[in-house]
Design an enzyme around this catalytic site. Structure first.
Site, PDB file in Angstrom:
ATOM      1  N   CYS A   1     -34.905  70.046  52.496  1.00 22.91           N
ATOM      2  CA  CYS A   1     -33.728  69.709  51.677  1.00 22.91           C
ATOM      3  C   CYS A   1     -32.821  70.912  51.441  1.00 22.91           C
ATOM      4  O   CYS A   1     -31.655  70.751  51.097  1.00 22.91           O
ATOM      5  CB  CYS A   1     -34.171  69.149  50.338  1.00 22.91           C
ATOM      6  SG  CYS A   1     -35.272  67.761  50.518  1.00 22.91           S
TER       7      CYS A   1
ATOM      8  N   ASN B   1     -32.413  60.365  48.129  1.00 16.36           N
ATOM      9  CA  ASN B   1     -32.640  61.726  48.644  1.00 16.36           C
ATOM     10  C   ASN B   1     -32.489  61.716  50.168  1.00 16.36           C
ATOM     11  O   ASN B   1     -33.324  61.138  50.863  1.00 16.36           O
ATOM     12  CB  ASN B   1     -34.047  62.179  48.234  1.00 16.36           C
ATOM     13  CG  ASN B   1     -34.389  63.571  48.748  1.00 16.36           C
ATOM     14  OD1 ASN B   1     -33.626  64.170  49.507  1.00 16.36           O
ATOM     15  ND2 ASN B   1     -35.528  64.073  48.338  1.00 16.36           N
TER      16      ASN B   1
ATOM     17  N   HIS C   1     -28.982  69.378  44.973  1.00 11.60           N
ATOM     18  CA  HIS C   1     -29.717  68.468  45.852  1.00 11.60           C
ATOM     19  C   HIS C   1     -30.082  67.226  45.049  1.00 11.60           C
ATOM     20  O   HIS C   1     -30.560  67.322  43.918  1.00 11.60           O
ATOM     21  CB  HIS C   1     -30.970  69.182  46.369  1.00 11.60           C
ATOM     22  CG  HIS C   1     -31.885  68.277  47.111  1.00 11.60           C
ATOM     23  ND1 HIS C   1     -31.447  67.450  48.116  1.00 11.60           N
ATOM     24  CD2 HIS C   1     -33.227  68.048  46.994  1.00 11.60           C
ATOM     25  CE1 HIS C   1     -32.473  66.761  48.585  1.00 11.60           C
ATOM     26  NE2 HIS C   1     -33.552  67.108  47.919  1.00 11.60           N
TER      27      HIS C   1
HETATM   28  N1  ACO Z   1     -42.871  52.047  41.515  1.00  5.49           N
HETATM   29  C1  ACO Z   1     -43.684  51.853  40.454  1.00  5.49           C
HETATM   30  N2  ACO Z   1     -44.608  52.745  40.077  1.00  5.49           N
HETATM   31  C2  ACO Z   1     -44.696  53.889  40.792  1.00  5.49           C
HETATM   32  C3  ACO Z   1     -43.879  54.139  41.899  1.00  5.49           C
HETATM   33  C4  ACO Z   1     -42.934  53.162  42.256  1.00  5.49           C
HETATM   34  N3  ACO Z   1     -42.088  53.315  43.295  1.00  5.49           N
HETATM   35  N4  ACO Z   1     -44.187  55.349  42.405  1.00  5.49           N
HETATM   36  C5  ACO Z   1     -45.175  55.853  41.638  1.00  5.49           C
HETATM   37  N5  ACO Z   1     -45.502  54.958  40.673  1.00  5.49           N
HETATM   38  C6  ACO Z   1     -46.517  55.077  39.632  1.00  5.49           C
HETATM   39  C7  ACO Z   1     -47.623  56.038  40.006  1.00  5.49           C
HETATM   40  O1  ACO Z   1     -48.583  55.405  40.816  1.00  5.49           O
HETATM   41  C8  ACO Z   1     -48.167  56.414  38.652  1.00  5.49           C
HETATM   42  O2  ACO Z   1     -49.029  55.386  38.205  1.00  5.49           O
HETATM   43  P1  ACO Z   1     -50.391  55.748  37.440  1.00  5.49           P
HETATM   44  O3  ACO Z   1     -49.942  56.470  36.184  1.00  5.49           O
HETATM   45  O4  ACO Z   1     -50.990  54.420  37.208  1.00  5.49           O
HETATM   46  O5  ACO Z   1     -51.148  56.639  38.374  1.00  5.49           O
HETATM   47  C9  ACO Z   1     -46.918  56.393  37.742  1.00  5.49           C
HETATM   48  O6  ACO Z   1     -45.928  55.627  38.462  1.00  5.49           O
HETATM   49  C10 ACO Z   1     -46.368  57.759  37.442  1.00  5.49           C
HETATM   50  O7  ACO Z   1     -46.348  58.521  38.638  1.00  5.49           O
HETATM   51  P2  ACO Z   1     -45.808  59.979  38.671  1.00  5.49           P
HETATM   52  O8  ACO Z   1     -45.961  60.525  40.053  1.00  5.49           O
HETATM   53  O9  ACO Z   1     -46.365  60.762  37.533  1.00  5.49           O
HETATM   54  O10 ACO Z   1     -44.253  59.692  38.358  1.00  5.49           O
HETATM   55  P3  ACO Z   1     -43.108  60.743  38.122  1.00  5.49           P
HETATM   56  O11 ACO Z   1     -42.510  60.497  36.808  1.00  5.49           O
HETATM   57  O12 ACO Z   1     -43.541  62.152  38.436  1.00  5.49           O
HETATM   58  O13 ACO Z   1     -42.041  60.311  39.220  1.00  5.49           O
HETATM   59  C11 ACO Z   1     -41.269  61.037  41.375  1.00  5.49           C
HETATM   60  C12 ACO Z   1     -42.380  60.349  40.596  1.00  5.49           C
HETATM   61  C13 ACO Z   1     -40.027  60.167  41.250  1.00  5.49           C
HETATM   62  C14 ACO Z   1     -41.694  61.136  42.829  1.00  5.49           C
HETATM   63  C15 ACO Z   1     -40.987  62.443  40.798  1.00  5.49           C
HETATM   64  O14 ACO Z   1     -42.200  63.115  40.619  1.00  5.49           O
HETATM   65  C16 ACO Z   1     -40.084  63.286  41.666  1.00  5.49           C
HETATM   66  O15 ACO Z   1     -38.910  63.005  41.849  1.00  5.49           O
HETATM   67  N6  ACO Z   1     -40.619  64.415  42.193  1.00  5.49           N
HETATM   68  C17 ACO Z   1     -39.840  65.388  42.948  1.00  5.49           C
HETATM   69  C18 ACO Z   1     -39.531  64.953  44.321  1.00  5.49           C
HETATM   70  C19 ACO Z   1     -38.821  66.102  45.046  1.00  5.49           C
HETATM   71  O16 ACO Z   1     -38.084  66.862  44.457  1.00  5.49           O
HETATM   72  N7  ACO Z   1     -39.089  66.278  46.306  1.00  5.49           N
HETATM   73  C20 ACO Z   1     -38.581  67.471  46.968  1.00  5.49           C
HETATM   74  C21 ACO Z   1     -37.474  67.206  47.809  1.00  5.49           C
HETATM   75  S1  ACO Z   1     -37.777  65.940  48.990  1.00  5.49           S
HETATM   76  C22 ACO Z   1     -37.680  66.626  50.580  1.00  5.49           C
HETATM   77  O17 ACO Z   1     -37.707  67.816  50.795  1.00  5.49           O
HETATM   78  C23 ACO Z   1     -37.616  65.621  51.729  1.00  5.49           C
END
Ligand code: ACO
Length: 325
Positions: A112, A282, A252
């Protein structure tokens, strides 16, 4: 001698995939995706569209915007983690498509942060006297490496390309500063393990689904906030200005909550931060050039304004550039 941004263009595939569509694919909801990420919909390339096809369309628009001919381009840099194939480089396919017969061509891999890395390399290739005119593209078809059964990743990603043309100028530079960083110790947080020399493609790697993007979103979140805020602060300081002098921050677009947390650390109000994550999700290396093009087209910034592009991605990598439009 300075570097001028003489043209900009972007391209988004036609197909729109909404959160409601995703509710039919995986156990998720529009409400979860919207509140946790800010994303409402994303664009998806067609089966026949590869990254170079999107990149060529974005580049054609940048070339037309710059009012130059493709023969004037000395180098093409494509930042992507979804190249058309391992080799030749996607940049070579772009060169062929544009008929940019006088250009060198190569890809860079910084996920990214790729466009920020590419812009820095392009600037320095001009500054060193190697080239006069450089086309820098951030282009991705993340949909092609997405596991459409994995709700942790498939709701986040989309496809797009954005391009800028840099040229040597005798007046002051449009690129005021650049800061780049990386930490390979975190490489296991965001990766596509299959298809390279570590895990060459076999029936086994496909059965194990190693050809899909894997991400530990929660761990990345905290690192992303700190690395993006830190990169923006460093690039702004290197430009000899303060956050107050910046008219618009283009982060980003990975997650609206990451962006809000970065704005808070920078002590910048959200109306100075550009967002289009709700429309495109993203798109990795494409998010910052696509957002820059949109911000200019929508009149959110004007000639003379100072813009900071800041990104974070797989590697892990991060970086920021400060530009004057
Ligand atoms: N729908 C419903 N529930 C979901 C989904 C979904 N799509 N995805 C995850 N959950 C659930 C999980 O299973 C978890 O359930 P559990 O508590 O029963 O285990 C719950 O939601 C919470 O999951 P978390 O991973 O803690 O959720 P979080 O608030 O952290 O959000 C997310 C997840 C959106 C992925 C976030 O962590 C994020 O944006 N991270 C950064 C991503 C990023 O910056 N990537 C780098 C760049 S990408 C690149 O380089 C290509």
């Amino acid at each position: 001698m300075g570097i001028e941004i003489i043209g900009i263009g972007s391209y988004l595939p036609e197909k729109i995939l909404t959160n409601i569509d995703l509710e039919k694919l995986v156990e998720t909801s529009d409400e979860w995706i919207t509140t946790r990420t800010g994303i409402k919909e994303r664009r998806i390339a067609s089966e026949s569209e590869a990254t170079s096809d999107l990149a060529i369309k974005a580049a054609e628009r940048a070339i037309s915007n710059a009012k130059i001919s493709p023969e004037e381009i000395d180098a093409i840099i494509v930042a992507t983690i979804t190249p058309d194939m391992a080799f030749p480089s996607t940049a070579c396919f772009v060169q062929k498509g544009l008929k940019a017969v006088n250009s060198a061509a190569f890809d860079i891999s910084a996920a990214c942060s790729g466009f920020i890395y590419g812009l820095t390399i392009g600037k320095d290739l001009i500054k060193s006297g190697t080239f006069n005119t450089v086309l820098v593209i951030g282009g991705e078809t993340l949909s092609k490496i997405t596991d459409w059964h994995d709700r942790n990743t498939c709701v986040l990603l989309g496809d797009a390309a954005g391009a800028v043309i840099l040229r040597k100028t005798n007046s002051s530079s449009d690129i005021l500063s650049s800061y780049l960083g990386a930490n390979g110790n975190y490489s296991d947080l965001l990766l596509m393990p299959g298809g390279g020399s570590r895990n060459p493609t076999t029936h086994k790697t496909v059965d194990e689904q190693l050809h899909y993007l894997k991400m530990e979103g929660n761990k990345l979140f905290k690192i992303a906030v700190k690395a993006m805020a830190d990169s923006a602060q460093k690039a702004i300081a290197l430009a000899g200005i303060t956050c107050n002098d910046v008219n618009l921050i283009i982060p980003h677009q990975a997650n609206i909550r990451i962006v809000e947390a970065v704005a808070k650390l920078l002590n910048v109000s959200m109306d100075k931060v550009f967002l289009n994550i709700h429309k495109y999700g993203n798109t990795s290396a494409a998010t910052t050039p696509v957002a820059l093009e949109e911000a200019i087209r929508e009149g959110k910034v004007k000639k003379g304004d100072i813009v900071t592009l800041v990104a974070f991605g797989g590697g892990l990598t991060w970086g920021a550039v400060v530009i004057r439009l």
